[in-house]
Scaffold this motif. Structure first.
Motif, PDB file in Angstrom:
ATOM      1  N   ALA A  80      -1.141 -12.371 -10.678  1.00 45.16           N
ATOM      2  CA  ALA A  80      -1.365 -11.601 -11.906  1.00 45.16           C
ATOM      3  C   ALA A  80      -2.783 -11.030 -11.945  1.00 45.16           C
ATOM      4  CB  ALA A  80      -1.116 -12.488 -13.127  1.00 45.16           C
ATOM      5  N   ILE A  81      -3.765 -11.829 -11.520  1.00 48.02           N
ATOM      6  CA  ILE A  81      -5.153 -11.367 -11.519  1.00 48.02           C
ATOM      7  C   ILE A  81      -5.329 -10.171 -10.587  1.00 48.02           C
ATOM      8  CG2 ILE A  81      -7.500 -11.991 -10.803  1.00 48.02           C
ATOM      9  CD1 ILE A  81      -6.920 -14.815 -11.842  1.00 48.02           C
ATOM     10  N   ASN A  82      -4.814 -10.290  -9.354  1.00 45.82           N
ATOM     11  CA  ASN A  82      -5.003  -9.207  -8.386  1.00 45.82           C
ATOM     12  C   ASN A  82      -4.207  -7.967  -8.758  1.00 45.82           C
ATOM     13  OD1 ASN A  82      -6.666 -10.959  -7.068  1.00 45.82           O
ATOM     14  ND2 ASN A  82      -5.595 -10.889  -5.103  1.00 45.82           N
ATOM     15  N   ASP A  83      -3.066  -8.152  -9.418  1.00 42.00           N
ATOM     16  CA  ASP A  83      -2.304  -6.987  -9.901  1.00 42.00           C
ATOM     17  C   ASP A  83      -3.109  -6.242 -10.952  1.00 42.00           C
ATOM     18  OD1 ASP A  83       0.085  -5.347 -10.111  1.00 42.00           O
ATOM     19  OD2 ASP A  83       0.444  -6.310 -12.039  1.00 42.00           O
ATOM     20  N   GLY A  92       2.402  -3.911 -11.960  1.00 46.79           N
ATOM     21  CA  GLY A  92       3.423  -4.356 -11.017  1.00 46.79           C
ATOM     22  C   GLY A  92       3.328  -3.723  -9.637  1.00 46.79           C
ATOM     23  N   SER A  93       2.268  -2.975  -9.365  1.00 48.00           N
ATOM     24  CA  SER A  93       2.164  -2.300  -8.065  1.00 48.00           C
ATOM     25  C   SER A  93       2.036  -3.279  -6.911  1.00 48.00           C
ATOM     26  CB  SER A  93       0.968  -1.344  -8.057  1.00 48.00           C
ATOM     27  OG  SER A  93      -0.258  -2.056  -8.149  1.00 48.00           O
ATOM     28  N   ILE A  94       1.624  -4.514  -7.200  1.00 47.29           N
ATOM     29  CA  ILE A  94       1.446  -5.508  -6.147  1.00 47.29           C
ATOM     30  C   ILE A  94       2.772  -5.885  -5.488  1.00 47.29           C
ATOM     31  CG2 ILE A  94       1.697  -7.610  -7.553  1.00 47.29           C
ATOM     32  CD1 ILE A  94      -0.877  -8.639  -6.100  1.00 47.29           C
ATOM     33  N   ARG A  95       3.880  -5.449  -6.061  1.00 42.32           N
ATOM     34  CA  ARG A  95       5.188  -5.745  -5.474  1.00 42.32           C
ATOM     35  C   ARG A  95       5.448  -4.937  -4.211  1.00 42.32           C
ATOM     36  NH1 ARG A  95       6.138  -1.744  -9.213  1.00 42.32           N
ATOM     37  NH2 ARG A  95       7.837  -0.246  -8.788  1.00 42.32           N
ATOM     38  N   PHE A  96       4.745  -3.819  -4.038  1.00 39.49           N
ATOM     39  CA  PHE A  96       4.961  -2.979  -2.860  1.00 39.49           C
ATOM     40  C   PHE A  96       4.425  -3.674  -1.613  1.00 39.49           C
ATOM     41  CE2 PHE A  96       4.876   0.270  -6.278  1.00 39.49           C
ATOM     42  CZ  PHE A  96       6.127   0.835  -6.049  1.00 39.49           C
ATOM     43  N   SER A  97       5.170  -3.565  -0.518  1.00 41.24           N
ATOM     44  CA  SER A  97       4.815  -4.281   0.710  1.00 41.24           C
ATOM     45  C   SER A  97       3.440  -3.888   1.226  1.00 41.24           C
ATOM     46  CB  SER A  97       5.868  -4.031   1.789  1.00 41.24           C
ATOM     47  OG  SER A  97       5.986  -2.635   2.060  1.00 41.24           O
ATOM     48  N   LEU A 123       5.305 -13.937  -5.195  1.00 42.04           N
ATOM     49  CA  LEU A 123       6.075 -12.718  -5.449  1.00 42.04           C
ATOM     50  C   LEU A 123       7.565 -12.979  -5.241  1.00 42.04           C
ATOM     51  CD1 LEU A 123       6.072  -9.733  -6.179  1.00 42.04           C
ATOM     52  CD2 LEU A 123       5.755  -9.202  -3.750  1.00 42.04           C
ATOM     53  N   ASN A 124       7.915 -13.786  -4.252  1.00 38.84           N
ATOM     54  CA  ASN A 124       9.326 -14.117  -4.020  1.00 38.84           C
ATOM     55  C   ASN A 124       9.916 -14.860  -5.214  1.00 38.84           C
ATOM     56  OD1 ASN A 124       9.269 -12.958  -1.482  1.00 38.84           O
ATOM     57  ND2 ASN A 124       8.871 -14.883  -0.410  1.00 38.84           N
ATOM     58  N   ASP A 164      -1.273   0.814  -5.832  1.00 38.95           N
ATOM     59  CA  ASP A 164      -2.583   1.233  -6.316  1.00 38.95           C
ATOM     60  C   ASP A 164      -3.523   1.425  -5.128  1.00 38.95           C
ATOM     61  OD1 ASP A 164      -1.959   1.312  -8.998  1.00 38.95           O
ATOM     62  OD2 ASP A 164      -2.516  -0.773  -9.368  1.00 38.95           O
ATOM     63  N   PRO A 165      -4.581   2.224  -5.293  1.00 41.53           N
ATOM     64  CA  PRO A 165      -5.502   2.491  -4.175  1.00 41.53           C
ATOM     65  C   PRO A 165      -6.126   1.214  -3.611  1.00 41.53           C
ATOM     66  CG  PRO A 165      -5.888   4.021  -5.973  1.00 41.53           C
ATOM     67  CD  PRO A 165      -4.941   2.995  -6.504  1.00 41.53           C
TER      68      PRO A 165
END
Length: 347
Positions: free
Chosen positions: A118-121, A136-141, A156-157, A237-238
């Motif tokens: 959550a923090i890094n997202d 929620g961009s952290i879901r992208f591989s 994430l899993n 995200d960038p």
């Protein structure tokens, strides 16, 4: 050294339209009428000497009252609809928390990773461009595989598996990853606080539950619960916005926290989730004169029965973190109530 946040993870508890006016036939009779203190007697078909402005004033009052009546009806309908939506969202939130609680109870070791996820997202937020954040961009591989997110795939899993179950009973479409990631973090924080209370009661779950209910800060999550309706990003995200926390200097961490609107206080309260070793992170932060007093404050707080200072500040920080740059859709997850076929009602 004070009590570690992560040391508490070992034991967890089973986490209107108006009706038209009726038409009445009146018989002529003698009636006193008062308009601007002018009293006139009206009998049958006798002449009436009313000033035009008096009649208009009386009519205006009647029309005004009618408009007020109608607007009151509309307001009543709007309030009723709002209450229905609030109830729907509240019930959905309760079911989400139940699903997450069960998942976390079965995987207590994943708690630190859920919080860091959550923090890094959220820390991809950029104030200058108003982009990134808890979307929620952290879901992208391509994003979860970055160096700063190493080791977060398991968390994430868990979120993805919980999402499948939640979407299966959602009545208003799938839940966003943005919402679910931060609700998972909330559930992880609550589970850890509860585990701490149980530990302080010698492992007795019943007494630990009573202790947490009596002294815990669960009610502080009220504002967090209202920030429900985040939209998912459609692309990663960038890069370069989130540091590899365990390799960052104190100044680099302070600069990053400052960039999203946080200070030494928030850095200290989140220190448990910025690296694999909380004690090492706090030892490093304690070398900085700005952060050290807050580190010591929270270490002392964790040693108390209630942990009030630490709990309240952590909940407050997570609440702010979970909404950085986000537009909350307060109608998300609401749906039209079922229509009743009155022809099938049995009287």
């Amino acid at each position: 050294m004070g009590v570690s946040f992560l040391s508490t993870c070992s034991s967890l508890l089973s986490l209107v339209a108006h009706d038209p006016p009726s038409i009445t036939t009146y018989q002529p009779r003698s009636v006193p009428i008062c308009c601007n203190t002018i009293k006139i007697d009206v009998s049958g078909e006798s002449q009436v000497h009313l000033r035009r402005r008096d009649i208009l004033k009386s009519s205006g009052v009647a029309i005004g009252l009618e408009l007020i009546g109608n607007s009151g009806s509309l307001v009543g309908n709007a309030n009723a609809a709002d209450l229905i939506q609030r109830k729907q969202r509240s019930e959905f939130q309760s079911k989400i928390k139940g699903t997450l609680y069960t998942a976390i109870k079965g995987n207590p070791d994943v708690i630190p990773s859920l919080l860091k996820l959550a923090i890094n997202d959220a820390f991809t937020y950029d104030k200058a461009t108003k982009s990134g954040g808890p979307n929620g961009s952290i879901r992208f591989s391509s994003e979860i595989s970055r160096p700063e997110n190493q080791g977060l795939s398991t968390a994430l899993n868990l979120v993805e598996e919980a999402k499948k179950e939640i979407d299966s009973y959602s009545k208003a479409g799938p839940i966003s990853y943005a919402d679910l990631i931060h609700y998972a973090a909330q559930s992880a924080v609550k589970a850890t606080f509860l585990a701490s209370a149980i530990r302080k009661c010698g492992g007795n779950e019943e007494k630990g539950n009573q202790l947490y209910n009596a002294y815990g800060s669960s009610g502080q999550w009220g504002l967090f619960d209202r920030q429900f309706g985040r939209a998912d990003a459609q692309e990663p995200d960038p890069e370069g916005r989130v540091p590899v926390w365990e390799k960052a200097s104190v100044q680099e961490m302070k600069d990053k926290f400052s960039a999203v609107g946080f200070g030494p206080r928030q850095l200290a309260v989140l220190s448990a989730f910025l690296g694999p070793d909380q004690i090492a992170t706090e030892t490093l932060l304690a070398t900085d004169p700005d952060v050290a007093p807050w580190v010591q404050n929270y270490q002392r707080s964790r040693e108390t029965v209630s942990q009030t200072n630490y709990e309240v500040d952590l909940i407050t920080t997570f609440t702010k973190l979970s909404t950085l740059g986000q537009q909350i859709n307060y109608e998300a997850y609401t749906y039209a109530p079922p229509k009743i076929d009155i022809t099938k009602l049995k009287l």
